[in-house]
Design an enzyme around this catalytic site. Structure first.
Site, PDB file in Angstrom:
ATOM      1  N   CYS A 175      -3.825 -27.832  43.379  1.00 38.51           N
ATOM      2  CA  CYS A 175      -2.099 -28.672  43.849  1.00 38.51           C
ATOM      3  C   CYS A 175      -2.070 -29.104  45.001  1.00 38.51           C
ATOM      4  O   CYS A 175      -2.418 -28.227  45.934  1.00 38.51           O
ATOM      5  CB  CYS A 175      -0.770 -28.177  43.201  1.00 38.51           C
ATOM      6  SG  CYS A 175      -1.749 -27.435  41.356  1.00 38.51           S
ATOM      7  N   GLU A 214     -24.939 -40.349  45.594  1.00 39.07           N
ATOM      8  CA  GLU A 214     -24.042 -40.919  46.203  1.00 39.07           C
ATOM      9  C   GLU A 214     -23.577 -42.091  45.767  1.00 39.07           C
ATOM     10  O   GLU A 214     -22.148 -42.280  45.272  1.00 39.07           O
ATOM     11  CB  GLU A 214     -23.960 -40.873  47.738  1.00 39.07           C
ATOM     12  CG  GLU A 214     -22.327 -41.258  48.322  1.00 39.07           C
ATOM     13  CD  GLU A 214     -21.480 -40.436  48.619  1.00 39.07           C
ATOM     14  OE1 GLU A 214     -21.624 -39.366  47.493  1.00 39.07           O
ATOM     15  OE2 GLU A 214     -20.448 -41.123  48.819  1.00 39.07           O
ATOM     16  N   TRP A 257      -2.864 -31.043  39.519  1.00 32.70           N
ATOM     17  CA  TRP A 257      -3.928 -31.077  38.880  1.00 32.70           C
ATOM     18  C   TRP A 257      -4.763 -30.167  37.985  1.00 32.70           C
ATOM     19  O   TRP A 257      -4.803 -28.810  37.968  1.00 32.70           O
ATOM     20  CB  TRP A 257      -5.005 -31.127  39.758  1.00 32.70           C
ATOM     21  CG  TRP A 257      -6.304 -31.466  39.071  1.00 32.70           C
ATOM     22  CD1 TRP A 257      -6.713 -33.187  38.845  1.00 32.70           C
ATOM     23  CD2 TRP A 257      -7.413 -30.668  38.804  1.00 32.70           C
ATOM     24  NE1 TRP A 257      -8.541 -32.901  38.413  1.00 32.70           N
ATOM     25  CE2 TRP A 257      -8.667 -31.756  38.493  1.00 32.70           C
ATOM     26  CE3 TRP A 257      -8.013 -29.893  39.112  1.00 32.70           C
ATOM     27  CZ2 TRP A 257      -9.620 -31.514  38.468  1.00 32.70           C
ATOM     28  CZ3 TRP A 257      -9.602 -28.945  38.887  1.00 32.70           C
ATOM     29  CH2 TRP A 257     -10.188 -30.006  38.499  1.00 32.70           C
ATOM     30  N   ARG A 261      -4.024 -34.017  45.464  1.00 38.56           N
ATOM     31  CA  ARG A 261      -4.577 -32.554  45.823  1.00 38.56           C
ATOM     32  C   ARG A 261      -4.082 -33.019  44.055  1.00 38.56           C
ATOM     33  O   ARG A 261      -4.738 -32.053  43.408  1.00 38.56           O
ATOM     34  CB  ARG A 261      -3.981 -31.232  46.627  1.00 38.56           C
ATOM     35  CG  ARG A 261      -4.097 -31.546  47.728  1.00 38.56           C
ATOM     36  CD  ARG A 261      -3.184 -30.360  48.944  1.00 38.56           C
ATOM     37  NE  ARG A 261      -3.445 -28.871  48.009  1.00 38.56           N
ATOM     38  CZ  ARG A 261      -4.000 -28.670  48.797  1.00 38.56           C
ATOM     39  NH1 ARG A 261      -5.268 -28.820  49.895  1.00 38.56           N
ATOM     40  NH2 ARG A 261      -4.929 -27.468  48.196  1.00 38.56           N
ATOM     41  N   ASN A 315      -0.130 -22.244  43.240  1.00 37.95           N
ATOM     42  CA  ASN A 315      -1.096 -23.442  43.841  1.00 37.95           C
ATOM     43  C   ASN A 315      -2.902 -21.928  43.296  1.00 37.95           C
ATOM     44  O   ASN A 315      -2.168 -20.794  44.274  1.00 37.95           O
ATOM     45  CB  ASN A 315      -2.021 -24.016  45.433  1.00 37.95           C
ATOM     46  CG  ASN A 315      -2.845 -24.290  45.135  1.00 37.95           C
ATOM     47  OD1 ASN A 315      -3.835 -24.816  44.380  1.00 37.95           O
ATOM     48  ND2 ASN A 315      -3.702 -25.230  46.324  1.00 37.95           N
ATOM     49  N   GLY A 316      -4.035 -21.938  42.600  1.00 40.11           N
ATOM     50  CA  GLY A 316      -5.024 -21.055  42.876  1.00 40.11           C
ATOM     51  C   GLY A 316      -4.502 -19.836  41.403  1.00 40.11           C
ATOM     52  O   GLY A 316      -4.637 -21.285  40.144  1.00 40.11           O
ATOM     53  N   GLU A 370     -16.433 -41.375  39.283  1.00 41.16           N
ATOM     54  CA  GLU A 370     -15.459 -41.187  39.828  1.00 41.16           C
ATOM     55  C   GLU A 370     -14.776 -41.911  39.629  1.00 41.16           C
ATOM     56  O   GLU A 370     -13.078 -41.881  39.181  1.00 41.16           O
ATOM     57  CB  GLU A 370     -15.343 -40.166  41.250  1.00 41.16           C
ATOM     58  CG  GLU A 370     -16.189 -39.082  40.927  1.00 41.16           C
ATOM     59  CD  GLU A 370     -16.294 -39.164  43.119  1.00 41.16           C
ATOM     60  OE1 GLU A 370     -15.437 -38.075  43.539  1.00 41.16           O
ATOM     61  OE2 GLU A 370     -16.776 -39.637  43.934  1.00 41.16           O
ATOM     62  N   HIS A 406     -39.997 -41.658  33.636  1.00 41.92           N
ATOM     63  CA  HIS A 406     -40.710 -39.716  32.977  1.00 41.92           C
ATOM     64  C   HIS A 406     -38.758 -39.602  32.041  1.00 41.92           C
ATOM     65  O   HIS A 406     -39.034 -39.050  32.055  1.00 41.92           O
ATOM     66  CB  HIS A 406     -40.688 -39.125  34.137  1.00 41.92           C
ATOM     67  CG  HIS A 406     -42.300 -39.408  35.290  1.00 41.92           C
ATOM     68  ND1 HIS A 406     -42.950 -39.208  34.653  1.00 41.92           N
ATOM     69  CD2 HIS A 406     -41.743 -39.175  36.559  1.00 41.92           C
ATOM     70  CE1 HIS A 406     -44.048 -39.103  35.054  1.00 41.92           C
ATOM     71  NE2 HIS A 406     -43.736 -39.978  36.804  1.00 41.92           N
ATOM     72  N   LYS A 451      -9.019 -34.791  44.751  1.00 37.21           N
ATOM     73  CA  LYS A 451      -9.895 -34.236  46.589  1.00 37.21           C
ATOM     74  C   LYS A 451     -10.254 -32.742  46.471  1.00 37.21           C
ATOM     75  O   LYS A 451     -11.147 -32.763  47.347  1.00 37.21           O
ATOM     76  CB  LYS A 451      -8.565 -34.866  47.358  1.00 37.21           C
ATOM     77  CG  LYS A 451      -9.229 -35.133  48.846  1.00 37.21           C
ATOM     78  CD  LYS A 451      -9.256 -36.105  49.023  1.00 37.21           C
ATOM     79  CE  LYS A 451     -10.673 -36.459  50.289  1.00 37.21           C
ATOM     80  NZ  LYS A 451     -11.499 -37.205  49.555  1.00 37.21           N
ATOM     81  N   LYS A 454     -20.301 -42.380  43.076  1.00 34.33           N
ATOM     82  CA  LYS A 454     -19.336 -42.713  42.725  1.00 34.33           C
ATOM     83  C   LYS A 454     -18.359 -43.740  41.979  1.00 34.33           C
ATOM     84  O   LYS A 454     -17.205 -44.393  41.807  1.00 34.33           O
ATOM     85  CB  LYS A 454     -18.698 -44.233  44.676  1.00 34.33           C
ATOM     86  CG  LYS A 454     -18.713 -43.376  46.139  1.00 34.33           C
ATOM     87  CD  LYS A 454     -17.532 -43.055  46.396  1.00 34.33           C
ATOM     88  CE  LYS A 454     -17.287 -41.296  47.121  1.00 34.33           C
ATOM     89  NZ  LYS A 454     -18.037 -40.460  46.334  1.00 34.33           N
TER      90      LYS A 454
HETATM   91  C1  G6P Z   1     -14.272 -33.327  45.023  1.00 39.18           C
HETATM   92  C2  G6P Z   1     -13.528 -34.753  45.996  1.00 39.18           C
HETATM   93  C3  G6P Z   1     -15.237 -34.891  46.291  1.00 39.18           C
HETATM   94  C4  G6P Z   1     -15.227 -34.002  47.804  1.00 39.18           C
HETATM   95  C5  G6P Z   1     -16.184 -32.824  46.912  1.00 39.18           C
HETATM   96  C6  G6P Z   1     -16.629 -31.596  47.852  1.00 39.18           C
HETATM   97  O1  G6P Z   1     -15.351 -33.297  43.711  1.00 39.18           O
HETATM   98  O2  G6P Z   1     -12.369 -34.935  44.202  1.00 39.18           O
HETATM   99  O3  G6P Z   1     -14.880 -36.364  46.683  1.00 39.18           O
HETATM  100  O4  G6P Z   1     -17.036 -34.481  47.218  1.00 39.18           O
HETATM  101  O5  G6P Z   1     -14.634 -31.955  46.304  1.00 39.18           O
HETATM  102  O6  G6P Z   1     -15.225 -31.174  48.232  1.00 39.18           O
HETATM  103  P1  G6P Z   1     -15.330 -31.060  49.903  1.00 39.18           P
HETATM  104  O7  G6P Z   1     -13.602 -31.438  50.311  1.00 39.18           O
HETATM  105  O8  G6P Z   1     -15.756 -29.772  49.974  1.00 39.18           O
HETATM  106  O9  G6P Z   1     -15.882 -31.592  50.205  1.00 39.18           O
END
Ligand code: G6P
Length: 596
Positions: free
Chosen positions: A5, A464, A79, A31, A103-104, A471, A487, A591, A468
């Protein structure tokens, strides 16, 4: 329950702190954005609370409607990982005039909850945070001051957290505690307002200088003749922490004319590469180790996967790449003369942080490759390499990936061997080129599922690319090594499935193209992303009705991952747009994941 959060709080001589709380929550939305809320003392010092489910905009409207006038308040954007997204579960939580945001996780909240229920408290939410408000209130009931009650409560919690609290009977006091989750405090340049927040992004535009709390710190912000704060360390002693400049600028946290943060950040990729290169002055000497282990999550993990190809080929050092959440719970064998590299944009991802602690406990050398040099991972590592991505607001990481991969390339090849002009030119040629990514996205958007395939260094980019798409577009997408598709995954292929093949004209080109033929033979559709110099070697593939081709400019093979990265980011962006989704705040994501 478990939360990732954003926290903001303010104590001021002014009567309009709700504006600061809301603007900070808007910046903190990356966040978490399931629900949001504020609690504040009104002019008569009565505790009030406004909470809404959904984005901060909803809260903003509710706060404007309530015509809030207040000098002290706390705010939160949430979140949830469990505990439903409801107004009852939204923060702040309030008990007997005490309001808290958090938060936590409070790990022992079930035991505390039972105890508080036996004391006569009733709970309205499913969250552990409500325990915090009630425990502080119960200590106040025994005659303690707000500060003493807060300290006693904090001492009883196990887990990792950042907590901020206010109390209506002590209207000039704002309290914060940090254990595991980040927290910063600062005073505005005009000395009229003081703030505690979960990160510098929240405090941008509010303070020029700030102090990051250390593990176990409690911060007490007071308003007397002037505003001041005191910090107590884990042993309870009053302490000083280093004052640092708030490097987050207004430009970092505004869209700057772009429709979304994500698009702005993709369009920064060339400049980020240049800045990362120019400021890179770390002597990392990867070649002196016998083994390198790279540990990370999400996009950062894929940066690690890409670098394995480079480090093994160029520096000739064995590389393992591991997902942090797996690494930390198995019994990893640590090898002598190894360097452990932890990649994290935020520097706060809890699994990466805990994996790093495990490695440190085993006496191994740790290097943090981070974007935030004040983060927990940066502070605890033996060595830091800072990427120069700048603040990344879009939840799906883009420009940070470019900076991470470039840094890893420099670390193994050496700065002088990396030609930044070529890399920058290569990225710019995608950003400024005449490509119809929106048109291609329109074709991809209705695919039942998607495959991204590649060989060699194109394979991590395929991973990657698939991440994306998942996500942002919520289309099931898998990144696969081209050679492995037969396979198993080929069973999924039919006319409703698109495969995006990353096949620049390198040593793997022919092989990947022949894998696309296998897909076409099963009526699958193919988007082939290749390079101009491959045209003559396509042998009519580009004339197949089921094939779309994108030709990227030719460049040195080593640099193809950069052009491909920008391409897959733009494709993901346009696919999500074509589906009408919020690209900056995709559903269910956050994030910075500071919970397991
Ligand atoms: C979350 C984000 C991703 C990111 C990952 C790792 O899942 O949505 O975009 O790649 O965390 O985050 P970091 O800050 O450790 O790179």
């Amino acid at each position: 329950m478990l939360l990732v959060c954003g926290i903001i709080s303010a104590l001021s001589y002014r009567n309009d702190i709700s504006n600061d709380l809301i603007s900070a929550l808007e910046r903190l939305e990356y966040r978490g954005y399931d629900s949001a809320g504020i609690a504040y003392l009104d002019n008569g010092n009565e505790l009030k609370r406004i909470r809404t489910v959904g984005k901060v905009q909803q809260l903003k409207e509710a706060v404007e409607k309530a015509n809030v006038k207040s000098h002290i308040g706390i705010g939160h954007t949430r979140w949830a990982t469990h505990g439903k997204v409801t107004e009852f579960n939204a923060h702040p939580h309030v008990t007997d005039g005490v309001a808290v945001v958090h938060n936590g996780i409070i790990e022992n909240y079930q035991d505390l909850r039972k105890r508080l229920i036996s004391e006569g408290y009733t709970f309205e939410s499913e969250t552990d945070t409500e325990v915090i408000a009630k425990l502080v209130a119960s200590h106040i009931k025994t005659g303690k001051t707000f500060l003493d009650a807060f300290k006693c409560a904090i001492a009883e919690f196990t887990g990792t957290f950042a907590i901020v609290a206010i109390y209506e009977k002590e209207p000039s006091l704002l309290l914060g505690a940090k254990r595991g989750s980040p927290m910063a405090v600062g005073i505005s340049p005009d000395k009229q307002s003081a703030y505690i927040a979960s990160d510098a992004v929240a405090l941008s535009t509010l303070v020029d200088e700030l102090v990051y709390l250390e593990e176990g710190d409690i911060v007490v912000v007071k308003k007397d003749a002037q505003l001041s704060y005191e910090i107590f360390d884990a042993s309870g002693s009053c302490t000083n922490r280093q004052v640092v400049q708030n490097k987050v600028s207004l430009n970092d946290v505004t869209k700057n004319g772009y429709e979304t943060f994500m698009l702005k950040e993709i369009f920064e990729e060339a400049a980020v590469a240049r800045r990362t290169y120019e400021r890179f002055n770390y002597d990392t000497e990867v070649a002196k180790y016998d083994n390198i282990s790279i540990i990370a999550c999400g996009t950062s993990y894929y940066a690690g996967v890409l670098s394995k190809y480079w480090i093994e080929e160029i520096a000739k050092v064995h590389v393992d790449v591991e997902i942090a959440s797996e690494f930390r719970y198995r019994k990893p064998v640590m090898r002598k003369n190894s360097l452990y590299i932890f990649i994290s944009q935020s520097g706060e991802t809890i699994d990466t942080l805990c994996a790093m602690r495990l490695v440190k406990e085993a006496g191994m050398k740790t290097l943090a490759l981070v974007n935030v040099d004040t983060s927990s991972i940066a502070r605890e590592a033996d060595y830091i390499v800072k990427i120069e991505a700048g603040v990344e607001v879009g939840v799906a990481s883009t420009k940070a990936f470019v900076a991470q991969t470039l840094s890893l390339l420099i670390m193994c090849a050496g700065k002088s061997a990396v030609h930044i002009d070529d890399i920058e030119h290569s990225i710019n040629s995608i950003l400024n080129g005449n490509y119809d990514f929106a048109g291609l996205a329109n074709k991809l958007k209705d695919s039942r599922c998607l495959f991204y395939i590649g060989r060699g260094t194109s394979y991590p980019i395929a991973l990657e690319g698939a991440l994306k798409i998942k996500e942002l577009s919520y289309i099931s997408a898998e990144g696969y090594p081209s050679g492995e598709i037969k396979h198993g995954p080929i069973a999924i292929i039919d006319e409703n499935v698109y495969t995006i093949a990353l096949a620049p004209f390198d040593q793997y080109f022919e092989k990947t193209v022949s894998n696309t033929q296998e897909i076409l033979a099963r009526n699958g559709k193919v988007l082939l992303i290749t390079t101009e110099d491959a045209r003559a070697s396509l042998h009519g593939l580009d004339e197949n009705a089921n094939v779309e081709c994108v030709f990227l400019p030719k460049c040195e093979t080593l640099y193809y991952p950069f052009a491909l990265t920008t391409t897959i980011h733009l494709l993901a962006y346009h696919t999500a747009k074509a589906k009408g989704y919020d690209v900056d705040k995709p559903r269910n994501l956050a994030k910075s994941v500071t919970v397991e």
